[in-house]
Motif scaffolding. Structure first.
Motif, PDB file in Angstrom:
ATOM      1  N   LEU A 236       0.831  -1.208   0.000  1.00  0.00           N
ATOM      2  CA  LEU A 236       0.000   0.000   0.000  1.00  0.00           C
ATOM      3  C   LEU A 236       0.866   1.259   0.000  1.00  0.00           C
ATOM      4  O   LEU A 236       0.545   2.251  -0.666  1.00  0.00           O
ATOM      5  CB  LEU A 236      -0.917  -0.010   1.221  1.00  0.00           C
ATOM      6  CG  LEU A 236      -1.940  -1.154   1.284  1.00  0.00           C
ATOM      7  CD1 LEU A 236      -2.684  -1.130   2.619  1.00  0.00           C
ATOM      8  CD2 LEU A 236      -2.924  -1.070   0.122  1.00  0.00           C
ATOM      9  N   HIS A 237       1.947   1.225   0.739  1.00  0.00           N
ATOM     10  CA  HIS A 237       2.860   2.372   0.834  1.00  0.00           C
ATOM     11  C   HIS A 237       3.441   2.724  -0.532  1.00  0.00           C
ATOM     12  O   HIS A 237       3.397   3.893  -0.959  1.00  0.00           O
ATOM     13  CB  HIS A 237       3.974   2.029   1.827  1.00  0.00           C
ATOM     14  CG  HIS A 237       5.095   3.016   1.873  1.00  0.00           C
ATOM     15  ND1 HIS A 237       4.909   4.376   2.001  1.00  0.00           N
ATOM     16  CD2 HIS A 237       6.454   2.835   1.818  1.00  0.00           C
ATOM     17  CE1 HIS A 237       6.084   5.001   2.019  1.00  0.00           C
ATOM     18  NE2 HIS A 237       7.029   4.086   1.906  1.00  0.00           N
ATOM     19  N   ARG A 241       2.647   5.974  -3.403  1.00  0.00           N
ATOM     20  CA  ARG A 241       3.681   6.856  -3.930  1.00  0.00           C
ATOM     21  C   ARG A 241       3.887   6.704  -5.435  1.00  0.00           C
ATOM     22  O   ARG A 241       4.761   7.348  -6.014  1.00  0.00           O
ATOM     23  CB  ARG A 241       5.001   6.608  -3.204  1.00  0.00           C
ATOM     24  CG  ARG A 241       4.934   7.011  -1.739  1.00  0.00           C
ATOM     25  CD  ARG A 241       6.266   7.332  -1.148  1.00  0.00           C
ATOM     26  NE  ARG A 241       6.113   8.147   0.049  1.00  0.00           N
ATOM     27  CZ  ARG A 241       7.052   8.319   0.961  1.00  0.00           C
ATOM     28  NH1 ARG A 241       8.214   7.715   0.823  1.00  0.00           N
ATOM     29  NH2 ARG A 241       6.850   9.085   2.000  1.00  0.00           N
ATOM     30  N   GLY A 242       3.102   5.825  -6.038  1.00  0.00           N
ATOM     31  CA  GLY A 242       3.226   5.631  -7.471  1.00  0.00           C
ATOM     32  C   GLY A 242       4.408   4.772  -7.872  1.00  0.00           C
ATOM     33  O   GLY A 242       4.732   4.668  -9.059  1.00  0.00           O
ATOM     34  N   VAL A 243       5.056   4.154  -6.899  1.00  0.00           N
ATOM     35  CA  VAL A 243       6.206   3.290  -7.183  1.00  0.00           C
ATOM     36  C   VAL A 243       5.733   1.904  -7.593  1.00  0.00           C
ATOM     37  O   VAL A 243       6.217   1.310  -8.565  1.00  0.00           O
ATOM     38  CB  VAL A 243       7.135   3.199  -5.954  1.00  0.00           C
ATOM     39  CG1 VAL A 243       8.279   2.208  -6.205  1.00  0.00           C
ATOM     40  CG2 VAL A 243       7.693   4.575  -5.611  1.00  0.00           C
ATOM     41  N   GLY A 244       4.758   1.385  -6.850  1.00  0.00           N
ATOM     42  CA  GLY A 244       4.243   0.045  -7.123  1.00  0.00           C
ATOM     43  C   GLY A 244       5.262  -1.033  -6.787  1.00  0.00           C
ATOM     44  O   GLY A 244       6.292  -0.779  -6.136  1.00  0.00           O
ATOM     45  N   MET A 291      12.881   2.020   3.597  1.00  0.00           N
ATOM     46  CA  MET A 291      11.619   1.721   2.910  1.00  0.00           C
ATOM     47  C   MET A 291      10.598   2.830   3.142  1.00  0.00           C
ATOM     48  O   MET A 291       9.816   3.168   2.251  1.00  0.00           O
ATOM     49  CB  MET A 291      11.072   0.374   3.394  1.00  0.00           C
ATOM     50  CG  MET A 291      11.749  -0.827   2.762  1.00  0.00           C
ATOM     51  SD  MET A 291      10.927  -2.392   3.174  1.00  0.00           S
ATOM     52  CE  MET A 291      11.668  -2.710   4.777  1.00  0.00           C
ATOM     53  N   GLY A 292      10.596   3.389   4.332  1.00  0.00           N
ATOM     54  CA  GLY A 292       9.627   4.433   4.643  1.00  0.00           C
ATOM     55  C   GLY A 292       9.807   5.678   3.798  1.00  0.00           C
ATOM     56  O   GLY A 292       8.828   6.287   3.365  1.00  0.00           O
ATOM     57  N   VAL A 293      11.052   6.090   3.564  1.00  0.00           N
ATOM     58  CA  VAL A 293      11.304   7.330   2.813  1.00  0.00           C
ATOM     59  C   VAL A 293      11.454   7.079   1.324  1.00  0.00           C
ATOM     60  O   VAL A 293      11.636   8.029   0.554  1.00  0.00           O
ATOM     61  CB  VAL A 293      12.569   8.044   3.352  1.00  0.00           C
ATOM     62  CG1 VAL A 293      12.422   8.352   4.843  1.00  0.00           C
ATOM     63  CG2 VAL A 293      13.830   7.214   3.102  1.00  0.00           C
ATOM     64  N   ALA A 294      11.385   5.828   0.890  1.00  0.00           N
ATOM     65  CA  ALA A 294      11.643   5.480  -0.511  1.00  0.00           C
ATOM     66  C   ALA A 294      10.625   6.118  -1.449  1.00  0.00           C
ATOM     67  O   ALA A 294       9.417   6.051  -1.212  1.00  0.00           O
ATOM     68  CB  ALA A 294      11.637   3.966  -0.680  1.00  0.00           C
TER      69      ALA A 294
END
Length: 401
Positions: A236-237, A241-244, A291-294
């Motif tokens: 979900l994170h 962020r549009g990273v997927g 991972m949080g700031v990625a």
């Protein structure tokens, strides 16, 4: 206490073969656990016609008895022996699988899951004590780590087996497999040597919860919150962020857990369990924060690699600390207490991470988990420091006497 005469019917085996046998027994139980995971939600929604709340209750009820009864299983392993306890646990897991066959509705499924949690917790707890009994002292950390892979492997292979059986032959085939696989494990256990022989009446007055395992267990629970956060929210994170590709990151994490156990599983033995555990907790904190700031897949993968390597080493290192603090006769009880903290960390960690998301964001949840991992490192350091002061005080008392 160590190797006496074996019980009738048990084959004598070399330590490596005995370890492989205990690994196989545990794998048989866990592959049965994993096989029903993708199938039960469909069964509850489909043939039973129940809703999402029922699905959550059925799936989650498994953890309740697993958490509560691990210390009981450990005590039983100390008083009755490792093999009899593993056999009892395997039979409980098998009975739970066959219980799915009965038309008892959602209450029947909940009862089966409660029974399953008790059985799986018993198998893994007694099996953990069994493999420590078998392992050479200088390789216990590596053996504990490798044994843990029986869980990862079972929970990875099991869902694939469940899906194949469901599509090939329907729900009944899945339930039969869930009951039959643990029975295969029980048959294997009957042929394995059990070097531990309990002494009747010894240590029977010790409490059910082994206090020597509480602080290492607390550290394990704190470290496990990071795993619960990754499992619950990494997809979900990264989607937000549009990273997927969150599933890829989780796959990288899980793969790194296995590779680190295989390639670096002897680090707790060579470097020392406390040093490795503290370093692992700090690296876990770094991985979670990354991972949080990625904002890109590459950065998230780096965080997943760090988190996987750290989490892989945390459990065997802390287990080794626990094993070193208790005599052989209380090893089962100590490991039962210790492993219960892992269940608690996952069970309470996911809701706490969800609260962190609600109060801040997905990034905030990962940063919260990172802070908790640092608290894990501090707890380990405090455990070692307290133990050192206690030992020093004991030596001074002896000297002055």
């Amino acid at each position: 206490m160590s190797a006496g005469g074996e019980e009738p019917g048990a084959a004598v085996a070399r330590p490596g073969a005995a370890f492989a046998g205990v690994f196989a027994v545990t794998f048989c139980g866990l592959v049965a656990v994993g096989a029903v995971l993708p199938v039960l939600p469909r069964y509850v929604h489909g043939p039973l016609g129940a809703g999402n709340i029922a699905v959550g209750v059925v799936i989650g009820s498994y953890a309740v008895t697993g958490l509560l009864l691990r210390p009981v299983a450990g005590r039983l392993a100390d008083h009755r022996g490792r093999r009899p306890t593993v056999l009892a646990g395997s039979i409980l897991v098998a009975f739970a699988g066959f219980l799915y066959l009965l038309p008892l509705g959602v209450p029947g499924l909940i009862g089966a899951r409660l029974l399953l949690g008790a059985g799986e917790g018993t198998v893994f707890t007694a099996g953990s004590a069994w493999i420590v009994d078998i392992a050479p002292p200088e390789r216990r950390g590596r053996v504990i780590g490798l044994y843990g892979l029986s869980v990862w492997l079972g929970l990875s292979v099991g869902p694939l087996v469940g899906e194949l059986l469901l599509h090939a032959a329907g729900y009944t085939a899945v339930w039969l497999f869930a009951g039959g696989a643990p029975l295969v494990g029980a048959l294997i256990a009957l042929r394995l040597p059990d070097p531990f022989h309990p002494r009747p009446g010894e240590d029977e007055h010790h409490p059910l919860i082994a206090r020597e395992a509480v602080r290492p267990g607390t550290a394990l629970a704190l470290g496990s919150l990071g795993y619960a956060t990754v499992a619950s929210f990494v997809v979900l994170h990264l989607d937000q962020r549009g990273v997927g590709h969150g599933a890829v990151v989780f796959g990288v994490f899980a793969t790194m857990v296995v590779l680190t156990r295989l390639a670096g599983g002897d680090l707790p033995d060579r470097v020392g369990p406390a040093r490795v555990a503290i370093a692992a907790a700090i690296v876990e904190a770094i991985g979670l924060a990354t991972m949080g700031v990625a904002h890109s897949l590459g950065v998230a993968v780096v965080g997943g690699l760090a988190m996987g390597a750290a989490f892989s080493l945390l459990y065997p290192s802390l287990s080794l600390i626990v094993v070193g603090r208790v005599p052989e006769t209380r090893r089962g009880a100590a490991l039962g207490t210790f492993t219960a903290f892992f269940d608690a960390g996952i069970g309470f960690g996911a809701p706490l991470a969800g609260i962190a998301v609600a109060l801040s964001s997905y990034e905030g949840a990962f940063l919260f988990a990172s802070t908790v991992a640092l608290a894990c490192a501090a707890t380990i350091a405090l455990t070692i420091s307290t133990r050192g002061r206690t030992a020093l005080a004991a030596r001074r008392a002896v000297d002055s006497g």
